[in-house]
Design a protein around this motif. Structure first.
Motif, PDB file in Angstrom:
ATOM      1  N   THR B 337     -10.412  77.584   6.258  1.00 61.85           N
ATOM      2  CA  THR B 337     -11.011  76.937   5.082  1.00 61.85           C
ATOM      3  C   THR B 337      -9.984  76.945   3.936  1.00 61.85           C
ATOM      4  N   ASN B 338     -10.039  77.969   3.089  1.00 63.10           N
ATOM      5  CA  ASN B 338      -9.176  77.990   1.896  1.00 63.10           C
ATOM      6  C   ASN B 338      -7.688  77.972   2.228  1.00 63.10           C
ATOM      7  N   ALA B 339      -7.276  78.835   3.169  1.00 65.25           N
ATOM      8  CA  ALA B 339      -5.843  78.915   3.483  1.00 65.25           C
ATOM      9  C   ALA B 339      -5.359  77.598   4.082  1.00 65.25           C
ATOM     10  N   ALA B 340      -6.186  77.004   4.933  1.00 66.46           N
ATOM     11  CA  ALA B 340      -5.796  75.732   5.554  1.00 66.46           C
ATOM     12  C   ALA B 340      -5.723  74.626   4.503  1.00 66.46           C
ATOM     13  N   ALA B 341      -6.684  74.619   3.584  1.00 65.72           N
ATOM     14  CA  ALA B 341      -6.677  73.597   2.527  1.00 65.72           C
ATOM     15  C   ALA B 341      -5.433  73.743   1.656  1.00 65.72           C
ATOM     16  N   ARG B 342      -5.049  74.990   1.393  1.00 65.26           N
ATOM     17  CA  ARG B 342      -3.843  75.246   0.597  1.00 65.26           C
ATOM     18  C   ARG B 342      -2.610  74.711   1.341  1.00 65.26           C
ATOM     19  N   ALA B 343      -2.538  74.991   2.631  1.00 63.55           N
ATOM     20  CA  ALA B 343      -1.391  74.520   3.420  1.00 63.55           C
ATOM     21  C   ALA B 343      -1.304  73.000   3.412  1.00 63.55           C
ATOM     22  N   LEU B 344      -2.464  72.353   3.409  1.00 67.85           N
ATOM     23  CA  LEU B 344      -2.492  70.888   3.472  1.00 67.85           C
ATOM     24  C   LEU B 344      -2.404  70.244   2.088  1.00 67.85           C
ATOM     25  N   GLY B 345      -2.331  71.093   1.060  1.00 68.15           N
ATOM     26  CA  GLY B 345      -2.189  70.559  -0.294  1.00 68.15           C
ATOM     27  C   GLY B 345      -3.417  69.824  -0.785  1.00 68.15           C
ATOM     28  N   ILE B 346      -4.598  70.283  -0.333  1.00 70.52           N
ATOM     29  CA  ILE B 346      -5.844  69.622  -0.734  1.00 70.52           C
ATOM     30  C   ILE B 346      -6.234  70.079  -2.144  1.00 70.52           C
ATOM     31  N   GLU B 347      -6.400  69.139  -3.041  1.00 73.18           N
ATOM     32  CA  GLU B 347      -6.841  69.465  -4.405  1.00 73.18           C
ATOM     33  C   GLU B 347      -8.364  69.536  -4.433  1.00 73.18           C
TER      34      GLU B 347
END
Lengths: 391, 391
Positions: B337-347
């Motif tokens: 969730t959070n870590a993956a979103a961070r890796a993908l640069g999701i704002e």
């Protein structure tokens, strides 16, 4: 007259067949499509896969938190410490029968038709865990076959009074005698093995031992267990769970032990733990050892994981063992069906005429796909009766 | 006026709340139960858990056999040999768009609202895999966010012509540039990294590299990737998948590399493979590295396994990492969730007012239980619209 005809069934080997069920048994399997089988009821399976009932040969019905609230996992520094913590926690749990029933229902829904459970026997709880399990077994007697092992989770030598309780448990409904790390827990290999094999001999029951002991110690214990099985003529009636030593040691040291286990007919159970070495399935099978898979701890103080789904367990064993080909996935399937039934001494197991009609119907093209996809069980049949549907 | 009110929702932290959705976004999260929120529609969740949409940050939409027949796994002796076999097999598969669509639908059903896929680019298939993926992405544009990596699965130096195709792919809809074992596959670390970081710089896109190379070689490559990320000011926009070297080598050798990855903002993806060492999740997180989990190969020539279910992936990462406490299971959840979103640069990711209303509703008491039990997804919502139900 047959009671039920299953048309357009796909057998594990891939052939299409018509299966006739009469009474509790498989009356006919027609692969030709030309036999005029008929019955008082029919089901068109439309090509769905029919598997033998799944066998979960090592679980702990008295430990699960299913049927109870959530209990956060508390790690321990050793097995001895964990067993002590578990005894402490027990009073805070819902009754054994309630939790065991929740787990049994889930197992049935997932297609398990035969299971073997351990029941903790110790001086604090006496036979109360066994009693709860026997009550649950009685409740589901028409839906699942359950074998019960009298299990000295707190040791025998380390917990005076346990020996007599085990003896009593075997008079009160337990089917087998269990054991636990003769070296690592009881610190008395001969004393522990003498106790349990003595009880097995006296009560004419099988033996099922938890053996976490790794390294040389574990290998030596396996050797002694094999020797005792042969000495008492108990070939085919002794099982060892975990047997980590077979996975932690190099094969050149494991091979002679494997040979002893094979010739003594000692079966080995593995869960394929996620972060611990475990027995090498293919090498042991090639050496003639009967290896089987089981779910063991399901949402209890030992493990927060577990679905009571033998197809999921097969997937995990395959995943952990690096199995990828259809033939290897077939092996994973064998571990929770034929091999497990052999370990449990089940007579007349499998999809063959004359055997009890224990079977699972699901949407998959073949066994390999069933293992990787673990589709919902459309029907679960036990002794000719549908016991779960669309689970 | 809100469009939808979700009453009696349990938040990941355990509090009960009312969630208001207006347009595509979360308009309010009321934990007091006293705010007079109202909307044109209401759902009483009766205590069901509401999670942020799941993020599958590394998959291969063009490789899956889903949406096609069963293709038995054929093992290879090396990655190079497997890539060659895969290129051979491609002509026998159903069209990319068809298979990609089947996988996307399964991901949506399982609660994935954001995914990143790789698209094989090589001189034989040209941009055809990318085209199929872009067509599928367009088809599901209202149901899921998809990032596409132009992935040189057959190498760059080893497959002349690939560089220009990658360049073209980045002009034709690919969002990031991929890479593959600069040493192990292309046998030219500088040449490979120069090519992909050059393309990244020129097209202003992120980098996502497959790195199976283990041992010293792999650690050295990670160090160089971190250095190039810093040199180009690409902190937070570089990801490395697998990074087995972080798991095969002792921590004293891994630690300095972890420090370099952390300060360069390079994220590390792991699937927690079943029978291979993988990066130590907790140690890397403690060192400040953004580790995330993803499903990678789903029923394709690389792996017969896979459900496109990020909760199952979290369970597998936890199982393989020895995670058992609630806090550790929360970490497993964070990885998808959070870590993956961070890796993908999701704002604007996550359950917070003002963020897109991407969420998953299921029956669990909290995050830890969601990870171990992986219950069916009652609702999957993306940008305020229910895109899957009772999956």
């Amino acid at each position: 007259m047959n009671d039920l005809i299953l048309r357009n069934a796909t057998l594990p080997g891939g052939e299409t067949a018509t299966i006739a069920i009469a009474g509790q048994r498989i009356a006919a399997i027609d692969r030709t499509g030309h036999s005029p089988v008929s019955g008082s009821a029919e089901l068109d399976l439309r090509g769905a896969l029919v598997l033998p009932g799944l066998v979960d040969g090592h679980i702990h019905l008295d430990k699960t938190y299913l049927g109870d609230g959530w209990h956060s996992h508390r790690p321990s520094t050793s097995i001895v410490a964990h067993v002590a913590a578990e005894r402490q926690e027990r009073h805070a749990l819902a009754p054994v029968e309630q939790r065991a029933s929740a787990l049994i229902e889930r197992a049935i829904t997932n297609g398990t038709t035969i299971l073997r459970t351990h029941a903790d026997i110790d001086p604090v709880s006496g036979l109360s865990n066994l009693d709860g399990i026997l009550a649950a077994r009685e409740r589901y007697r028409d839906a699942i076959t359950i074998q019960v092992v009298a299990f000295p989770q707190s040791g025998i030598i380390a917990a005076p009074g346990t020996y007599d309780l085990l003896d009593e448990a075997l008079r009160c409904g337990a089917d087998l005698i269990g054991g636990l790390d003769p070296a690592g827990f009881d610190n008395d290999v001969d004393g522990h093995l003498e106790a349990i094999f003595g009880l097995a001999d006296r009560h004419s029951v099988g033996v099922d031992i938890h053996l976490h002991d790794a390294g040389d110690v574990g290998l030596a214990e396996l050797q002694q267990i094999a020797e005792r099985a042969v000495a008492l003529g108990m070939q085919g009636r002794v099982t060892v769970g975990h047997a980590y030593a077979l996975g932690t040691e190099p094969w050149r040291r494991v091979a002679p032990v494997a040979e002893a286990l094979a010739s003594a007919g000692v079966s080995i159970m593995t869960t394929a733990p996620g972060s611990h070495a475990f027995p090498p399935v293919l090498a042991l099978r090639a050496a003639g050892v009967n290896v089987f898979a089981a779910n063991d701890n399901i949402r209890d103080s030992w493990s927060p994981f577990g679905e009571a789904d033998m197809l999921e367990r097969m997937m995990l064993v395959a995943y952990r063992s690096g199995f990828t080909t259809d033939a290897e996935l077939d092996v994973a399937f064998d571990l929770g069906t034929n091999a497990a039934a052999r370990a449990l001494g089940i007579e007349g197991y499998g999809l063959a005429v004359g055997n009890p009609a224990d079977l699972v119907v699901l949407d998959a093209r073949h066994v390999a796909e069933a293992v990787v996809a673990r589709p919902p069980r459309r029907y679960v049949m036990r002794h000719g009766v549908i016991v779960a549907q669309d689970g």
